[in-house]
Enzyme design. Structure first.
Site, PDB file in Angstrom:
ATOM      1  CG  HIS A   1      10.069   3.934  32.388  1.00 45.94           C
ATOM      2  ND1 HIS A   1      11.451   3.804  32.383  1.00 45.94           N
ATOM      3  CD2 HIS A   1       9.638   3.137  33.399  1.00 45.94           C
ATOM      4  CE1 HIS A   1      11.826   2.970  33.341  1.00 45.94           C
ATOM      5  NE2 HIS A   1      10.747   2.551  33.969  1.00 45.94           N
TER       6      HIS A   1
ATOM      7  CG  ASP B   1      12.476  -0.866  35.909  1.00 50.21           C
ATOM      8  OD1 ASP B   1      11.821  -0.223  35.071  1.00 50.21           O
ATOM      9  OD2 ASP B   1      12.720  -0.447  37.054  1.00 50.21           O
TER      10      ASP B   1
ATOM     11  CD  GLU C   1       9.983   5.170  36.073  1.00 46.12           C
ATOM     12  OE1 GLU C   1       9.293   4.748  37.014  1.00 46.12           O
ATOM     13  OE2 GLU C   1      11.157   4.778  35.868  1.00 46.12           O
ATOM     14  CD  GLU C   2      14.350   3.315  35.983  1.00 43.69           C
ATOM     15  OE1 GLU C   2      14.191   3.617  37.178  1.00 43.69           O
ATOM     16  OE2 GLU C   2      14.100   2.187  35.536  1.00 43.69           O
TER      17      GLU C   2
ATOM     18  CG  ASP D   1       8.011   0.623  35.732  1.00 48.96           C
ATOM     19  OD1 ASP D   1       9.015   0.000  35.343  1.00 48.96           O
ATOM     20  OD2 ASP D   1       8.075   1.773  36.185  1.00 48.96           O
TER      21      ASP D   1
ATOM     22  CG  HIS E   1      16.922   0.034  39.146  1.00 48.00           C
ATOM     23  ND1 HIS E   1      16.588   1.148  39.890  1.00 48.00           N
ATOM     24  CD2 HIS E   1      15.894  -0.150  38.272  1.00 48.00           C
ATOM     25  CE1 HIS E   1      15.416   1.613  39.497  1.00 48.00           C
ATOM     26  NE2 HIS E   1      14.976   0.837  38.508  1.00 48.00           N
TER      27      HIS E   1
END
EC number: 3.4.17.21
Length: 770
Positions: A387, A397, A435-436, A464, A562
């Site tokens: 993603h 990420d 996706e998140e 990922d 994140h």
């Protein structure tokens, strides 16, 4: 040589005549062609090879694979990484749209075919960027004595100066302000809530304070709301994200550990896909089957305000907590020697208020799709995916993976252009959006094309993001374990230190860092949730490999997960300091897997291993689960009888799988004799592709997750990041233990029978006749 009559011999005395020389030349050419065919081995592809060459097709396969690996360059990965992480790009924003088209441009420039986007209209969530969320503490007189900023500070201006990049928020959290006493609930899992109740602390009407880790954040909030909490706060404990200390020398940007005002962002949705269109793709022209109110009522979306805070802000709460000391395994390291308390509330009559400003919006997202069409079987898909949407810059990420995937595409096309190699089967490149927020882009895609995927998709291979630099880490289904291991043996070790210790391949370090000692191989888990492989396996029954690089740690992921500090500086100077060698190795492994699945004549799927794992691992675990059920002797006998039938069917699967191995070997031999007659190959591969589909129950295995349909490997109801072995059975056992009844007892037996039916389906699929 066949018998030749005397008359024929006399008629053929002139062995040097023109017609006879032509005949001998034809026979010789046919013989040499046969030698070339016999050298074909187990691979096929679109390569146009010299039929008179003494080099075997296996040698050519290895050469092509090495060429692709050599063509993957760290400098290109670095270039792509900077392109894709220039600004914060949350799903549904113009910035993320730019990233989508940057990916499409990179793929098109590389030479992928039919690069296009697939749009969906989905429900997303955003904060009020002009009005940050906050935690406020007031003294007994109502005077404000602490207020969190709600924004993480810029540390590297060249990479982190995007407007609103530091905003601290959680998607789908309820909008509003609540004031209440706070209760500490450790990790917020089911056992924590159960133990809190046993300790005499009630969550109802309180604000739940919970640590990240050991479970999906959305499940923590879901359980808190079920327990009666009116708000929730999540924080990263220093025991997880700042283990060397919180002074400036031991945290980012000097190290990979979280700085004092960093926070983990994320989604709170309890489920996958667009919350308003379960089972069906969220297309503009299609009806939405669920309303926002219904999504909140059934627990898909939280209704209470929730926000993340830094460990610095968490200290302001923890040091004021009243009540008894927490159990030893609930204790963290925030505040050093500070003893955590349960609450409820603060000492000295101080009060807590949380302010959350959020809004739900329907937005357009877009997946990006591109192809390398197969030369022999263009309707068989080897699917690679990652993603591209991020909570902030996303250099780890997800865009470490996005950059690597772009380079894999470029390197494969370079190999096609510079050699005569082309994959036998089609390789599909997929970049997923949103996706998140809850695997939305990939889930909508699978829902839209599930029928096509079940007919054409061979495997989905997901990466990922890169989470560390120590070792490869792989989750996959039992039928693919061997190929995940074998591919790692063909990828050079990216670590100079590891190579100096004699571990020359990725496999060697994997075996050292994550060993499965009893099995004598690296540890491989069944895939859980949390990334885009989940809908392929759980909804469509497409076998998956989900892999990354990570460090050996008790924490779920990397410390800066994140946060706004995921920018290229982190990748290049903190995580992968040998010129992005780990990123390159990830690309090489990805390409090796893709090429193997694309070019193997008989698909590398091992149903014998599935049967063995069922018998040696899954059934003993199930037996332990049903042995703990509190039922009468007669009722237990009914359960035991159905379990015995499942065991018998699993033994049948083992026998049939071993027999099918002989069919596969015969197919190898037949293809080597005549590669232009693929009927045996197609028959075997069709059955191999169909085996995983047998485990899909159209009625699903979870009341809470519409996308959970795989009777063996569906995502756990209690933790959306984890798989739940035979989830339907486990859910039925839980229902019976919560509410014992004949109906719930029969459902346990029914769910065991459902798994048995799927095993029988595999047996029948492998048979030559019904």
């Amino acid at each position: 040589m066949p018998y030749v009559g005397v008359g024929a011999q006399k008629a053929s005395t002139n062995l040097t005549g023109g017609p006879m020389m032509k005949a001998y030349a034809f026979v010789l050419a046919f013989f040499l062609l046969g030698l070339g065919v016999l050298a074909l081995g187990k691979h096929h592809s679109g390569r146009r090879f010299n039929q008179y060459s003494k080099v075997s097709i296996d040698d050519i396969h290895e050469t092509d694979a090495k060429t692709i690996q050599d063509n993957i360059k760290s400098e290109n990965i670095k270039k792509y990484l900077r392109i894709f992480t220039q600004e914060p790009h949350i799903a549904g924003t113009d910035a993320n749209k730019k990233v989508a088209y940057a990916i499409a441009s990179a793929w098109t420039e590389a030479g992928l075919e039919d690069v296009h986007t697939l749009p969906y209209e989905v429900l997303l969530s955003y904060p009020d960027f002009e009005n940050p969320n906050s935690v406020v503490i007031q003294n007994s007189a109502g005077k404000e004595i602490f207020r969190s900023k709600g924004v993480s500070p810029v540390i590297i201006p060249d990479e982190q100066s995007g407007k609103y990049a530091g905003h601290q928020w959680l998607a789908y959290g309820g909008n509003g302000t609540v004031s209440a006493d706070v209760v500490y609930i450790n990790r917020g899992n089911a056992n924590d809530f159960k133990n809190l109740k046993l300790m005499g602390v009630d969550v109802k009407g309180k604000i739940a304070l919970m640590r990240y880790g050991h479970g999906f954040r959305g499940d923590k909030v879901y359980k808190a709301q079920q327990a009666g909490a009116i708000g929730a706060i999540l924080f990263s404990d220093t025991s997880d994200v700042a283990q060397d200390g919180v002074d400036s020398e031991h945290v980012y940007p000097k190290t990979i550990w979280m700085p004092n005002e960093g926070v983990q962002r994320g989604s709170l949705m309890h489920g996958d896909g667009d919350p308003l269109s379960p089972f069906y793709p969220s297309k503009k022209e299609l009806f939405k089957g669920r309303t926002i109110e219904e999504a909140k009522d059934d627990g898909t979306l939280p209704s209470i305000p929730v926000l993340p805070v830094s460990y610095t802000t968490a200290l302001q709460l923890l040091k004021r907590m009243s009540g008894r000391a927490v159990p030893s395994d609930w204790q963290g390291f925030v505040g050093g020697n500070l003893t955590y308390k349960l609450g409820p509330g603060f000492v000295n009559g101080e009060k807590l208020t949380i302010n959350v400003h959020s809004e739900l919006k329907t937005k357009r997202i877009r997946n990006v799709i591109g192809y390398i069409r197969g030369a022999e079987e263009p309707d068989r898909y080897i699917m690679l995916g990652n993603h591209f949407d991020a909570w902030v810059y996303g250099s780890i990420d997800p865009n470490s993976g996005t950059a690597v995937l772009a380079e894999v595409a470029r390197a494969m096309m370079q190999t096609i252009n510079e050699t005569s190699w082309r994959p036998a089967r089609t390789i599909v490149f997929n970049a997923w959006d949103a996706e998140e927020f809850g695997l939305i882009g990939s889930t909508e895609f699978v829902e839209e094309f599930v029928d096509v995927l079940q007919k054409r998709a061979v495997v989905y291979i997901n990466m990922d993001c890169i989470q560390g630099n120590a070792s490869l880490h792989v989750d996959t289904v039992p039928t693919l374990e061997h190929i995940a291991i074998e591919a790692a043996k063909h990828v050079p070790n990216p670590s100079k230190r590891e190579r100096s210790r004699g571990r020359n391949t990725v496999y060697d370090t994997w075996m050292k860092v994550f060993p499965e000692k009893k099995a004598g191989r690296p540890k491989i888990r069944v895939p859980g949730g949390g990334s885009d492989h989940a809908p392929f396996l759980n909804f469509a029954g497409v076998p998956v490999i989900n892999f990354n690089y990570k460090n050996y740690t008790t924490f779920d992921t990397y410390p800066l997960y994140h946060s706004m500090y995921e920018t290229p500086f982190t990748n290049i100077h903190l995580m992968d300091t040998e010129d992005l060698a780990v990123h390159r190795a990830i690309g090489q492994y990805w390409a090796e897997l893709a090429k193997t699945f694309a070019d193997e004549v008989v698909l590398p799927m091992n149903t014998t291993n599935l049967a063995s794992v069922m018998i040696k691992s899954y059934l003993p675990q199930l037996k332990a689960s049903i042995s703990g059920i509190n039922v009468s002797r007669i009722d237990f006998e009914s359960i035991r009888t159905q379990y015995a039938l499942l065991s018998k069917s699993s033994q049948d699967l083992l026998v049939m799988s071993k027999k099918f191995q002989e069919t596969m070997q015969f197919t190898f031999h037949s293809f080597s004799q005549n590669p232009y007659d693929a009927k045996h190959v197609n028959a075997v591969n069709e059955r191999l592709i169909s085996t995983e589909r047998c485990f899909i129950n159209p009625r699903g295995v979870s009341k809470h997750n519409p996308s959970a349909r795989h009777v063996l490997f569906s995502v756990s109801d209690s933790d959306s990041y984890s798989n739940s072995l035979m989830a339907g059975i486990q859910n039925a056992i839980h229902s019976y233990e919560t509410s014992p009844s004949k109906k719930n007892l029969r459902e346990i037996i029914n769910q065991i029978s459902t798994v048995q039916y799927s095993v029988i389906c595999v047996v029948n699929t492998l048979r030559d006749v019904i």
